[in-house]
Design a protein around this motif. Sequence first.
Motif, short mmCIF file in Angstrom:
data_model
loop_
_atom_site.label_atom_id
_atom_site.label_comp_id
_atom_site.label_asym_id
_atom_site.label_seq_id
_atom_site.Cartn_x
_atom_site.Cartn_y
_atom_site.Cartn_z
N MET A 80 28.61 29.00 -68.19
CA MET A 80 29.23 27.81 -67.59
C MET A 80 30.17 27.12 -68.57
SD MET A 80 26.39 26.11 -65.13
CE MET A 80 25.07 25.91 -66.32
N VAL A 99 12.84 31.72 -62.30
CA VAL A 99 14.08 31.18 -62.89
C VAL A 99 15.32 31.91 -62.35
CG1 VAL A 99 12.92 30.35 -64.96
CG2 VAL A 99 14.10 32.53 -65.04
N SER A 126 16.02 30.25 -58.94
CA SER A 126 16.43 28.85 -58.93
C SER A 126 17.61 28.53 -59.84
CB SER A 126 15.25 27.94 -59.27
OG SER A 126 14.74 28.23 -60.55
N LEU A 127 17.94 29.44 -60.77
CA LEU A 127 19.11 29.15 -61.63
C LEU A 127 20.29 30.08 -61.29
CD1 LEU A 127 20.26 27.31 -63.87
CD2 LEU A 127 19.30 28.88 -65.55
N ALA A 147 20.69 30.53 -57.26
CA ALA A 147 21.03 29.31 -56.53
C ALA A 147 22.38 28.73 -56.98
CB ALA A 147 19.93 28.27 -56.71
N PHE A 148 22.66 28.80 -58.27
CA PHE A 148 23.88 28.17 -58.79
C PHE A 148 25.07 29.13 -58.85
CE2 PHE A 148 20.72 25.14 -60.20
CZ PHE A 148 21.39 23.93 -60.26
N GLN A 149 24.84 30.39 -58.46
CA GLN A 149 25.91 31.41 -58.51
C GLN A 149 26.46 31.56 -59.93
OE1 GLN A 149 28.73 30.62 -55.32
NE2 GLN A 149 27.06 30.25 -53.87
N GLN A 205 30.48 36.08 -59.40
CA GLN A 205 29.59 35.00 -59.85
C GLN A 205 28.17 35.17 -59.34
OE1 GLN A 205 33.19 31.73 -60.25
NE2 GLN A 205 31.51 31.28 -58.90
#
Lengths: 206, 180
Positions: B68, B88, B91-92, B95-97, B159
């Motif tokens: 990021m 993880v 959820s990381l 979920a956040f692409q 991504q």
Amino acid sequence: MSQSLTTAHNAKRMYRFDLTQRLVARLRNDEAVIGGIGNSNFDLWSAGHRAQNFYMLGSMGLAIPIALGVALAQPRRKVFALEGDGSLLMQLGCLSTVAALAPKNLAILVFDNGVYQITGGQPTPASGGTDYAAIARACGLPGAVWAADEADFERLVQHCLETDGPHFIGLKLDDQPPVSQTERDPAQIRDRFMRGMGAKKSKLPG
Amino acid sequence: MQKDPAPPRAWHEIVLDVLKANDIRLVPYVPDNVLKPLINAIHADPFFTTFTTAREEEAIGIVSGAWMAGRRGIVLMQTSGFATLANVLASLPCAFQIPALMMVSERGTLGEFNIGQAMVWRTMRPVLESLGMEHHVVSRLDECEFLCDRTIKQALMTQQPAALILSPLLTGGKIVTPKA
Ligand SMILES: Cc1ncc(C[n+]2csc(CCOP(=O)(O)OP(=O)(O)O)c2C)c(N)n1
């Protein structure tokens, strides 16, 4: 800096939202702030969105590793990790990793309320007296301290901003709940954070 | 007279070149015996920032944060390490692409001597499949460059996280000869 005499036992219990606001108010140079699961990122959100904020919505315990990744990627930007005590307890090994890599631009703030507040306030197994700043020192972060009170916290934050880290500040909390909840749109949070880090340019308005 | 063809490069030499070609500089890992030649080569090359972490979860957090902020990474681990990651990953990076890249040395199959490894091996593909995560098994030297390079490129461009599984067919795996 001289070693603080504040211990886990005599540190003042403070209000997470107030501390978060005080931190944010001191940020002048687009410092990155990574808010850990639940209340840690909720109060960061409530303190006013900044493009350099990342709100972690799951992955309990990963606020410090994420902040470490940001710090390694951009050594000239200061990076703050806001992590709950229960979350840190789940991923204590990351303190050794931070100590081994010793990123000068990383500061770790641990919100220690002794409980898993967001799931109903159950005490953590560490609530009987585990001292997180002492753990951090034993992991190789010799400057790890407890903030005595709000004024001490402000001094310590300024110290993080002005000197090389890695830094670790333990914060004893009262039992007040978070102010509001972060908007849960992970892709959007990630996109905005990347723009805030200068890692993404896009013609799509952000 | 025809010259002898150059000896084929080892899998870890190919992987190292693919990582460099794709500017993958950050390599946190929890070690595995089979990965040793790759780990040693990465440590020996100043192009890379490489270090051990206490847990694979931590390493996923590190490469996610780094990406990021503009730096690419990959996590090295063995099958048992992957088995610690479902929460993880979901959820990381999912979920956040975030294109969290993983290279997994495959233990637990094709001659495994440790039943614990064989049991945990069974969980890897179901987890990858239930998360809908791109993954490819590298089993042949002649496919190694293409599979690694394309998997990494697709993850970065779309991504999305992805896993490269290094089969014992490629690496030789870890072998203990049964007692007579
Ligand atoms: C791996 C995992 N286990 C349990 C949970 C449920 N959970 C979510 S937040 C939380 C408590 C977090 O505690 P802490 O970091 O101390 O923050 P606080 O809630 O006290 O502000 C728990 C147990 C989870 N999300 N992930």
